[in-house]
Motif scaffolding. Sequence first.
Motif, PDB file in Angstrom:
ATOM      1  N   GLU A  77       0.717  -1.151   0.010  1.00  0.00           N
ATOM      2  CA  GLU A  77       0.002   0.060  -0.019  1.00  0.00           C
ATOM      3  C   GLU A  77       0.961   1.236  -0.005  1.00  0.00           C
ATOM      4  OE1 GLU A  77      -3.132   0.421   3.032  1.00  0.00           O
ATOM      5  OE2 GLU A  77      -4.124  -1.369   2.143  1.00  0.00           O
ATOM      6  N   VAL A  78       0.288   2.328  -0.775  1.00  0.00           N
ATOM      7  CA  VAL A  78       1.164   3.467  -0.873  1.00  0.00           C
ATOM      8  C   VAL A  78       0.052   4.540  -0.855  1.00  0.00           C
ATOM      9  CG1 VAL A  78       2.655   4.892  -2.566  1.00  0.00           C
ATOM     10  CG2 VAL A  78       2.835   2.376  -2.404  1.00  0.00           C
ATOM     11  N   LEU A  86      -3.149   3.216  -2.519  1.00  0.00           N
ATOM     12  CA  LEU A  86      -3.235   2.553  -3.507  1.00  0.00           C
ATOM     13  C   LEU A  86      -2.319   1.268  -3.351  1.00  0.00           C
ATOM     14  CD1 LEU A  86      -1.904   5.294  -6.064  1.00  0.00           C
ATOM     15  CD2 LEU A  86      -4.118   4.256  -5.897  1.00  0.00           C
ATOM     16  N   VAL A  87      -2.985   0.143  -3.701  1.00  0.00           N
ATOM     17  CA  VAL A  87      -2.083  -1.079  -3.861  1.00  0.00           C
ATOM     18  C   VAL A  87      -1.404  -1.232  -4.994  1.00  0.00           C
ATOM     19  CG1 VAL A  87      -2.573  -3.517  -3.598  1.00  0.00           C
ATOM     20  CG2 VAL A  87      -4.025  -2.008  -2.350  1.00  0.00           C
ATOM     21  N   VAL A  88      -0.323  -1.179  -5.008  1.00  0.00           N
ATOM     22  CA  VAL A  88       0.552  -1.091  -6.073  1.00  0.00           C
ATOM     23  C   VAL A  88       1.431  -2.720  -6.244  1.00  0.00           C
ATOM     24  CG1 VAL A  88       2.918  -0.168  -7.218  1.00  0.00           C
ATOM     25  CG2 VAL A  88       1.012   1.154  -5.564  1.00  0.00           C
ATOM     26  N   ASP A  89       1.412  -3.172  -7.092  1.00  0.00           N
ATOM     27  CA  ASP A  89       2.119  -4.259  -7.779  1.00  0.00           C
ATOM     28  C   ASP A  89       3.157  -4.207  -8.772  1.00  0.00           C
ATOM     29  OD1 ASP A  89       2.857  -7.059  -7.991  1.00  0.00           O
ATOM     30  OD2 ASP A  89       0.858  -7.596  -8.892  1.00  0.00           O
ATOM     31  N   ALA A  90       4.422  -4.316  -8.429  1.00  0.00           N
ATOM     32  CA  ALA A  90       5.381  -3.863  -9.615  1.00  0.00           C
ATOM     33  C   ALA A  90       6.217  -4.856  -9.689  1.00  0.00           C
ATOM     34  CB  ALA A  90       6.102  -2.421  -9.122  1.00  0.00           C
ATOM     35  N   LEU A 124       9.076   3.432  -5.021  1.00  0.00           N
ATOM     36  CA  LEU A 124       7.772   3.461  -4.935  1.00  0.00           C
ATOM     37  C   LEU A 124       7.047   4.397  -3.939  1.00  0.00           C
ATOM     38  CD1 LEU A 124       6.829  -0.329  -5.511  1.00  0.00           C
ATOM     39  CD2 LEU A 124       6.521   1.759  -7.372  1.00  0.00           C
ATOM     40  N   ARG A 125       7.397   4.441  -2.810  1.00  0.00           N
ATOM     41  CA  ARG A 125       6.749   5.272  -1.686  1.00  0.00           C
ATOM     42  C   ARG A 125       7.207   6.718  -2.065  1.00  0.00           C
ATOM     43  NH1 ARG A 125       4.282   2.230   2.152  1.00  0.00           N
ATOM     44  NH2 ARG A 125       5.072   0.310   2.462  1.00  0.00           N
ATOM     45  N   ARG A 126       8.646   6.751  -2.530  1.00  0.00           N
ATOM     46  CA  ARG A 126       8.849   8.558  -2.676  1.00  0.00           C
ATOM     47  C   ARG A 126       8.232   9.045  -4.124  1.00  0.00           C
ATOM     48  NH1 ARG A 126      15.173   8.683  -3.888  1.00  0.00           N
ATOM     49  NH2 ARG A 126      15.160   7.357  -2.022  1.00  0.00           N
ATOM     50  N   VAL A 127       8.192   8.151  -5.087  1.00  0.00           N
ATOM     51  CA  VAL A 127       7.974   8.807  -6.434  1.00  0.00           C
ATOM     52  C   VAL A 127       6.038   9.052  -6.346  1.00  0.00           C
ATOM     53  CG1 VAL A 127       7.441   8.675  -8.919  1.00  0.00           C
ATOM     54  CG2 VAL A 127       9.692   8.027  -7.703  1.00  0.00           C
ATOM     55  N   LEU A 128       5.694   7.878  -5.970  1.00  0.00           N
ATOM     56  CA  LEU A 128       4.134   7.864  -5.919  1.00  0.00           C
ATOM     57  C   LEU A 128       3.673   8.576  -4.866  1.00  0.00           C
ATOM     58  CD1 LEU A 128       3.491   4.042  -6.581  1.00  0.00           C
ATOM     59  CD2 LEU A 128       3.615   5.988  -8.427  1.00  0.00           C
ATOM     60  N   GLY A 129       4.214   9.080  -3.744  1.00  0.00           N
ATOM     61  CA  GLY A 129       3.869   9.806  -2.746  1.00  0.00           C
ATOM     62  C   GLY A 129       3.668  11.122  -3.034  1.00  0.00           C
ATOM     63  N   GLU A 130       4.509  11.499  -4.252  1.00  0.00           N
ATOM     64  CA  GLU A 130       4.412  12.951  -4.910  1.00  0.00           C
ATOM     65  C   GLU A 130       3.608  13.163  -5.945  1.00  0.00           C
ATOM     66  OE1 GLU A 130       8.368  13.652  -6.028  1.00  0.00           O
ATOM     67  OE2 GLU A 130       9.269  13.610  -4.006  1.00  0.00           O
ATOM     68  N   SER A 131       2.530  12.079  -6.447  1.00  0.00           N
ATOM     69  CA  SER A 131       1.788  11.930  -7.361  1.00  0.00           C
ATOM     70  C   SER A 131       0.261  11.658  -6.803  1.00  0.00           C
ATOM     71  CB  SER A 131       2.105  10.861  -8.590  1.00  0.00           C
ATOM     72  OG  SER A 131       3.535  11.268  -8.626  1.00  0.00           O
ATOM     73  N   THR A 132      -0.538  12.107  -7.751  1.00  0.00           N
ATOM     74  CA  THR A 132      -2.051  11.880  -7.224  1.00  0.00           C
ATOM     75  C   THR A 132      -2.516  10.573  -7.879  1.00  0.00           C
ATOM     76  OG1 THR A 132      -2.844  13.127  -9.393  1.00  0.00           O
ATOM     77  CG2 THR A 132      -2.610  14.412  -7.411  1.00  0.00           C
ATOM     78  N   PHE A 133      -3.747  10.337  -7.526  1.00  0.00           N
ATOM     79  CA  PHE A 133      -4.348   9.037  -7.970  1.00  0.00           C
ATOM     80  C   PHE A 133      -4.294   8.928  -9.351  1.00  0.00           C
ATOM     81  CE2 PHE A 133      -8.212   6.757  -8.854  1.00  0.00           C
ATOM     82  CZ  PHE A 133      -7.595   5.368  -8.578  1.00  0.00           C
ATOM     83  N   SER A 134      -4.927  10.123  -9.776  1.00  0.00           N
ATOM     84  CA  SER A 134      -5.111   9.925 -11.306  1.00  0.00           C
ATOM     85  C   SER A 134      -3.771   9.993 -12.184  1.00  0.00           C
ATOM     86  CB  SER A 134      -5.868  11.200 -11.803  1.00  0.00           C
ATOM     87  OG  SER A 134      -5.254  12.237 -11.774  1.00  0.00           O
ATOM     88  N   HIS A 135      -2.889  10.560 -11.820  1.00  0.00           N
ATOM     89  CA  HIS A 135      -1.640  10.552 -12.269  1.00  0.00           C
ATOM     90  C   HIS A 135      -0.877   9.005 -12.327  1.00  0.00           C
ATOM     91  CE1 HIS A 135      -0.796  14.994 -11.703  1.00  0.00           C
ATOM     92  NE2 HIS A 135      -1.575  14.969 -12.648  1.00  0.00           N
ATOM     93  N   VAL A 136      -1.003   8.461 -11.226  1.00  0.00           N
ATOM     94  CA  VAL A 136      -0.722   7.115 -10.978  1.00  0.00           C
ATOM     95  C   VAL A 136      -1.400   6.190 -12.051  1.00  0.00           C
ATOM     96  CG1 VAL A 136      -0.171   5.119  -9.573  1.00  0.00           C
ATOM     97  CG2 VAL A 136       0.232   7.321  -8.949  1.00  0.00           C
ATOM     98  N   VAL A 137      -2.742   6.211 -12.039  1.00  0.00           N
ATOM     99  CA  VAL A 137      -3.444   5.143 -12.757  1.00  0.00           C
ATOM    100  C   VAL A 137      -3.751   5.491 -14.065  1.00  0.00           C
ATOM    101  CG1 VAL A 137      -5.798   4.103 -12.833  1.00  0.00           C
ATOM    102  CG2 VAL A 137      -4.825   4.823 -10.475  1.00  0.00           C
ATOM    103  N   GLN A 149      12.470   3.584 -11.979  1.00  0.00           N
ATOM    104  CA  GLN A 149      13.755   2.922 -12.547  1.00  0.00           C
ATOM    105  C   GLN A 149      15.060   3.719 -12.435  1.00  0.00           C
ATOM    106  OE1 GLN A 149      15.160   3.814 -15.755  1.00  0.00           O
ATOM    107  NE2 GLN A 149      16.620   2.260 -15.700  1.00  0.00           N
ATOM    108  N   GLN A 150      15.067   5.108 -12.503  1.00  0.00           N
ATOM    109  CA  GLN A 150      16.297   6.063 -12.466  1.00  0.00           C
ATOM    110  C   GLN A 150      16.578   5.886 -11.059  1.00  0.00           C
ATOM    111  OE1 GLN A 150      15.307   9.617 -14.107  1.00  0.00           O
ATOM    112  NE2 GLN A 150      15.453   8.900 -16.101  1.00  0.00           N
ATOM    113  N   LEU A 151      15.685   5.979  -9.907  1.00  0.00           N
ATOM    114  CA  LEU A 151      15.922   5.984  -8.716  1.00  0.00           C
ATOM    115  C   LEU A 151      16.588   4.770  -8.399  1.00  0.00           C
ATOM    116  CD1 LEU A 151      13.047   8.034  -7.003  1.00  0.00           C
ATOM    117  CD2 LEU A 151      15.422   8.967  -7.236  1.00  0.00           C
ATOM    118  N   VAL A 152      15.864   3.516  -8.527  1.00  0.00           N
ATOM    119  CA  VAL A 152      16.665   2.238  -8.288  1.00  0.00           C
ATOM    120  C   VAL A 152      17.725   1.911  -8.812  1.00  0.00           C
ATOM    121  CG1 VAL A 152      15.962  -0.020  -8.220  1.00  0.00           C
ATOM    122  CG2 VAL A 152      14.060   1.451  -7.661  1.00  0.00           C
TER     123      VAL A 152
END
Length: 305
Positions: A77-78, A86-90, A124-137, A149-152
């Motif tokens: 969850e993020v 959000l439940v994120v599967d990556a 995931l937590r760092r990048v998605l935490g700065e974005s909205t739900f609509s941006h992620v989905v 990918q760049q951060l990792v």
Amino acid sequence: MRLNLVGGFIAALVLVALILGYGSLFTVYQTRQALVVRLGQPVRVVTEPGLNFKIPLIDSVIHIDKRILDLENPSQEVIASDQKRLVVDAFARYRIKDPLRFYQTLGSIAGANSQLAILLNSALRRVLGESTFSHVVRDQRADLMARIQQLVDQEAQGYGIQVVDVRIRRADLPEQNSQAVYRRMQTERQREAAEFRAQGAQRGQEIRSRADREVTVLVAEALSRSEQIRGEGDATRNQIFAQAFSQDPDFFNFYRSMQAYETGLKPNDTRLVLKPDSSFFRFFNDPMGKLAAPPAAAPAAPPAR
């Protein structure tokens, strides 16, 4: 006896030479790279496939896969920037770029997967935490995956690993939130449907009103035109009648009387109260239609004396 001893000694030397020769060779395959370790210390990295040499009984060879490896990350969850969970599967794909550093820091594929899972979750937590739900989905999903990918990859460089791809397989609301969102979406769609129906009914009423108005105008114009044509016809008829009357008045009178008889004396539907000597029946009494002379009045009686 001496020949047997010499022969045995030579055979032993040949056997030892064979063992040592076999132990000094190792093969590197296309899908692997090798790290030569001497007494616990790495001394050489072999990346090219083929046959290679090492010091037997002293050097050991550690084979490391150089293909692209998969990292399956469990769902987590993020919290997005708009406070939606959000439940994120990556998952990620990576390759071992520096075998020496990989061996010194992680030592094995299992250790690499464990460390990369920590780095991936953090990114995931760092990048998605700065974005909205609509941006992620929907809106910026590809850009967000590239940033992750760049951060990792930056963090994994210190372990001799290159991260080549990160993908978000699924990003959705938790089950309880999904039901609430579904109900809200259903309510919104019902409201939009009702609004569309109301607009359609209004539009239909406008079309029907316009059609009724056009029908009324067309009928009125048609009636006006018909009355005009009927008036013109009546005028033409009267003109013809007038011309016929001026040419033969007797025949015209006879014809008009026959029309009057046909109209007035219909079977089972005639009620006339007329005097027998009425002008209406003049052609019954005389074919020429002449009226009988009225009887002479009786002379007045002399006044009494």
